[in-house]
Design an enzyme around this catalytic site. Structure first.
Site, PDB file in Angstrom:
ATOM      1  N   HIS A  96       0.812  -1.221   0.000  1.00 51.78           N
ATOM      2  CA  HIS A  96       0.000   0.000   0.000  1.00 51.78           C
ATOM      3  C   HIS A  96       0.847   1.273   0.000  1.00 51.78           C
ATOM      4  O   HIS A  96       0.334   2.361  -0.256  1.00 51.78           O
ATOM      5  CB  HIS A  96      -0.993   0.001   1.180  1.00 51.78           C
ATOM      6  CG  HIS A  96      -0.378   0.265   2.519  1.00 51.78           C
ATOM      7  ND1 HIS A  96      -0.082  -0.729   3.409  1.00 51.78           N
ATOM      8  CD2 HIS A  96      -0.011   1.422   3.131  1.00 51.78           C
ATOM      9  CE1 HIS A  96       0.432  -0.210   4.511  1.00 51.78           C
ATOM     10  NE2 HIS A  96       0.481   1.097   4.365  1.00 51.78           N
ATOM     11  N   ASP A 126       0.076  -7.522   1.323  1.00 53.42           N
ATOM     12  CA  ASP A 126       0.509  -6.145   1.551  1.00 53.42           C
ATOM     13  C   ASP A 126       2.029  -6.039   1.593  1.00 53.42           C
ATOM     14  O   ASP A 126       2.591  -5.324   2.430  1.00 53.42           O
ATOM     15  CB  ASP A 126      -0.097  -5.582   2.842  1.00 53.42           C
ATOM     16  CG  ASP A 126       0.003  -4.051   2.895  1.00 53.42           C
ATOM     17  OD1 ASP A 126       0.140  -3.437   1.827  1.00 53.42           O
ATOM     18  OD2 ASP A 126      -0.036  -3.488   4.002  1.00 53.42           O
ATOM     19  N   SER A 202       4.715   2.151   7.974  1.00 54.38           N
ATOM     20  CA  SER A 202       4.382   1.032   7.106  1.00 54.38           C
ATOM     21  C   SER A 202       5.578   0.600   6.267  1.00 54.38           C
ATOM     22  O   SER A 202       6.213   1.430   5.609  1.00 54.38           O
ATOM     23  CB  SER A 202       3.231   1.413   6.176  1.00 54.38           C
ATOM     24  OG  SER A 202       2.055   1.657   6.885  1.00 54.38           O
TER      25      SER A 202
END
Length: 354
Positions: A96, A126, A202
């Site tokens: 993402h 992901d 992230s």
């Protein structure tokens, strides 16, 4: 598979320090301030992995419309984290963070900036791999997720809100969690930790006290405090090897849409089923393997190749790469009959197929 994993976790990157963690933490070097074992563990882990952590800046194309005017191209900027895991510039991050990016720029620990190429990303886990062409890179050492224990110290390093190379620490709160990916598939074997994560973390590494990467930080529960998640490094090794080899992770699909439904108790008892629910078939893709197998709308799938299927997530787990082009047996309930249908799964063509 074993060779691929070994390639990603070369023994050359292991520490050569002969001391055990206990011996290392219990003693200070001459002239050093005395320091508690917890602080030394966090410092040691952070110092070991920090040279491998990178800041990732991305430009995402977007379009807007004003009244009846044509759409005007614009750009949105975003950022995230990642870490170098090979000496030749391969970097692991979250899907993402880089999915659909027009441009990806990587800043390494000494401030050098490089444009990165997207090698591949997998929305179902992901995870993504990008690559930079740069000298003197320091790869992180990839650990073993099977050795993780609940309660052990972990350190997360990333770039939350643009604050580069931020270190947080905590413990492994739980193992074997499941988390829904943006594609709709369920990610398994997710690590839960209370090491603080924020937007921008992230894709950064979650490491143990030895500085070995055991997870890829991926998500947090916004209303909660201290509930954050990381994808297991064992999953990351497998996905990264496939992305480097093929640019994608292949999975099989049978081309139907369905929903989870409970089964009538009398059907479960009569056929001695291992599940009490299944997948109600609602529609098919054109010329899909499911339609070609003779599946009908209203059928309820309860098994695949001797594996019970209680719902969509169970079917997703079973539709792996090794089933592509191989004859499998679907077990379905049609009204009150139990049927076995031959289906040949094909390679998945979309993120949400099943």
């Amino acid at each position: 598979m074993q060779q691929e994993i070994e390639l990603l976790s070369d023994e050359r990157f292991q520490s050569e320090d002969p001391r055990t963690p206990g011996e290392y933490l219990a003693h200070s070097e001459p002239g050093e301030e005395p320091m508690d074992a917890y602080s030394r563990a966090v410092i040691t882990a952070a110092e070991k992995v920090s040279p491998s952590v990178v800041y990732i800046g991305v430009q995402q194309p977007i379009r807007s419309r004003r009244g009846n005017a044509p759409r005007m191209p614009q750009e949105a900027r975003g950022s995230g984290s990642g870490f170098i895991f090979t000496p030749d510039g391969f970097i692991l991050t979250n899907s993402h963070v880089v999915h659909g990016a027009k441009r990806i720029e990587v800043t390494v620990s000494d401030g050098r900036k490089y444009e990165a190429d997207l090698i591949g990303d997998d929305t179902d886990t992901d995870l993504a791999v990008i690559r930079i062409n740069a000298p003197n890179l320091v790869p992180a050492y990839l650990g073993d997720a099977q050795k993780i224990r609940v309660g052990q110290l972990v350190v997360a390093i990333g770039n939350p809100y643009g604050f580069q190379y931020t270190v947080t620490a905590g413990v492994v709160s739980a193992l074997g969690r499941s988390l829904r990916a943006q594609s709709g598939r369920l990610m398994d074997d997710v690590i839960q930790t209370d090491a603080a994560l924020n937007p921008g973390n992230s894709g950064g590494p979650l490491v143990n006290s030895r500085g070995e990467v055991i997870g890829v930080n991926t998500a947090m529960i916004l209303p909660a405090q201290g509930i954050c998640f990381a994808t297991s490094i064992d999953t990351a090794k497998f996905v990264a090897s496939r992305l480097i080899r093929d640019g994608r992770v292949s999975r099989s699909y049978i081309g139907l849409a369905g929903q989870n439904v409970p089964l009538p108790r009398r059907i479960v008892r009569y056929y001695n089923l291992a599940v009490e629910s299944g997948i109600l078939v609602l529609s098919f893709e054109d010329s899909s393997p499911a339609r070609n197998a003779g599946l009908l709308m209203g059928d309820v799938i309860v098994g695949l190749d001797n594996h019970p299927v209680a719902g969509i997530d169970d079917l997703h787990k079973l539709l792996t790469e090794d089933r592509i082009g191989r004859k499998s047996i679907l077990v379905v309930i049609r009204r009150t009959d139990k049927l076995s249908l031959e289906v040949i799964p094909e390679e998945s063509r979309s993120r949400t197929s099943k």
